[in-house]
Design an enzyme around this catalytic site. Structure first.
Site, PDB file in Angstrom:
ATOM      1  N   ARG A 167      10.020  -4.007  -6.584  1.00  0.00           N
ATOM      2  CA  ARG A 167       9.641  -5.273  -5.555  1.00  0.00           C
ATOM      3  C   ARG A 167       9.811  -6.570  -6.222  1.00  0.00           C
ATOM      4  NH1 ARG A 167       8.926  -2.781  -0.546  1.00  0.00           N
ATOM      5  NH2 ARG A 167       7.634  -0.908  -0.716  1.00  0.00           N
ATOM      6  N   GLN A 215      -8.642  -4.116   0.841  1.00  0.00           N
ATOM      7  CA  GLN A 215      -8.117  -5.252   1.837  1.00  0.00           C
ATOM      8  C   GLN A 215      -9.204  -5.828   2.686  1.00  0.00           C
ATOM      9  OE1 GLN A 215      -4.794  -3.962   4.082  1.00  0.00           O
ATOM     10  NE2 GLN A 215      -4.269  -6.163   4.473  1.00  0.00           N
ATOM     11  N   HIS A 238       6.951   0.565 -11.991  1.00  0.00           N
ATOM     12  CA  HIS A 238       7.475   1.340 -10.793  1.00  0.00           C
ATOM     13  C   HIS A 238       7.388   0.246  -9.713  1.00  0.00           C
ATOM     14  CE1 HIS A 238       9.073   3.994  -7.960  1.00  0.00           C
ATOM     15  NE2 HIS A 238       8.093   3.852  -7.311  1.00  0.00           N
ATOM     16  N   VAL A 272       0.813  -1.031  -0.105  1.00  0.00           N
ATOM     17  CA  VAL A 272       0.074  -0.060   0.058  1.00  0.00           C
ATOM     18  C   VAL A 272       0.932   1.279   0.283  1.00  0.00           C
ATOM     19  CG1 VAL A 272      -2.008  -1.157   1.260  1.00  0.00           C
ATOM     20  CG2 VAL A 272      -0.436  -0.020   2.592  1.00  0.00           C
ATOM     21  N   ARG A 314      -8.219  -6.540  17.889  1.00  0.00           N
ATOM     22  CA  ARG A 314      -7.243  -6.780  16.677  1.00  0.00           C
ATOM     23  C   ARG A 314      -5.881  -6.003  16.869  1.00  0.00           C
ATOM     24  NH1 ARG A 314      -9.569  -3.221  11.586  1.00  0.00           N
ATOM     25  NH2 ARG A 314      -9.663  -1.349  12.916  1.00  0.00           N
ATOM     26  N   HIS A 318       2.675   1.838  -2.374  1.00  0.00           N
ATOM     27  CA  HIS A 318       2.635   2.501  -3.846  1.00  0.00           C
ATOM     28  C   HIS A 318       1.282   3.220  -3.961  1.00  0.00           C
ATOM     29  CE1 HIS A 318       6.043   0.157  -4.708  1.00  0.00           C
ATOM     30  NE2 HIS A 318       5.769  -0.652  -3.925  1.00  0.00           N
ATOM     31  N   SER A 342     -10.693  -6.804   6.057  1.00  0.00           N
ATOM     32  CA  SER A 342     -10.513  -6.099   7.216  1.00  0.00           C
ATOM     33  C   SER A 342     -10.540  -6.804   8.451  1.00  0.00           C
ATOM     34  CB  SER A 342     -11.803  -5.163   7.472  1.00  0.00           C
ATOM     35  OG  SER A 342     -11.717  -4.495   8.739  1.00  0.00           O
TER      36      SER A 342
END
Length: 168
Positions: free
Chosen positions: A124, A41, A119, A32, A97, A34, A43
């Site tokens: 990565r 995502q 990029h 994230v 959590r 990027h 949760s």
């Protein structure tokens, strides 16, 4: 005048969406960063640990070391127990959590245009300094994007096949 098949046009006007599953929250924290992307995502607020749906992503360095696995499993068990205790005290999932480790497995949908993926891939997928989990994920992305748009991702592919030829 650029043509539709021109890789420069594809770089800025084509996009790809991936569903990543079975990756750690450690990995998604890197993903994230990027910012020229859209993310959705899973949760931890809505998925209850008590349902037994949680798994840990285990680094190979730990998986190959029984003593390290024992430490990780003990920690994971302790986190599950403490989470259950908080829930039994009436603490909401969104607050309980906070105990969950970054090794917790998650899912995330990610969309980027090809320029943003380019990029991402430089940082990565083809950089040996990238953390192992996101590098492996990035390399799978590269394999799929190269199959779709080889002219756009040729330079990445060349570095990947040169530096990681034992993995291809």
């Amino acid at each position: 005048q650029p043509q539709i098949g021109d890789p420069a046009v594809a770089l800025h006007h084509c996009s790809a969406t991936f569903l990543f599953e079975g990756i750690s929250r450690t990995c998604t924290h890197q993903l994230v960063r990027h910012r020229l992307a859209s993310f959705s995502q899973e949760s931890q607020r809505y998925v209850d640990l008590n349902k037994g749906n949680w798994q840990a992503v285990v680094p190979k360095a730990m998986a190959d070391n029984p003593a390290a696995i024992a430490v990780m499993e003990a920690f994971w068990q302790d986190a599950e127990e403490k989470y259950a205790q908080l829930r039994s005290l009436g603490i909401r999932k969104e607050d309980a959590r906070f105990l969950l480790p970054n090794a917790a497995e998650t899912r995330i949908v990610t969309t980027m245009n090809f320029a943003a993926w380019s990029h991402f891939l430089w940082l990565r997928a083809v950089d040996k300094a990238a953390q192992w989990e996101i590098r492996a994920m990035g390399q799978r992305v590269l394999e799929m994007l190269y199959a779709l748009a080889p002219d756009v991702f040729q330079a990445h592919w060349a570095v990947y096949t040169e530096q990681f030829s034992d993995q291809t």
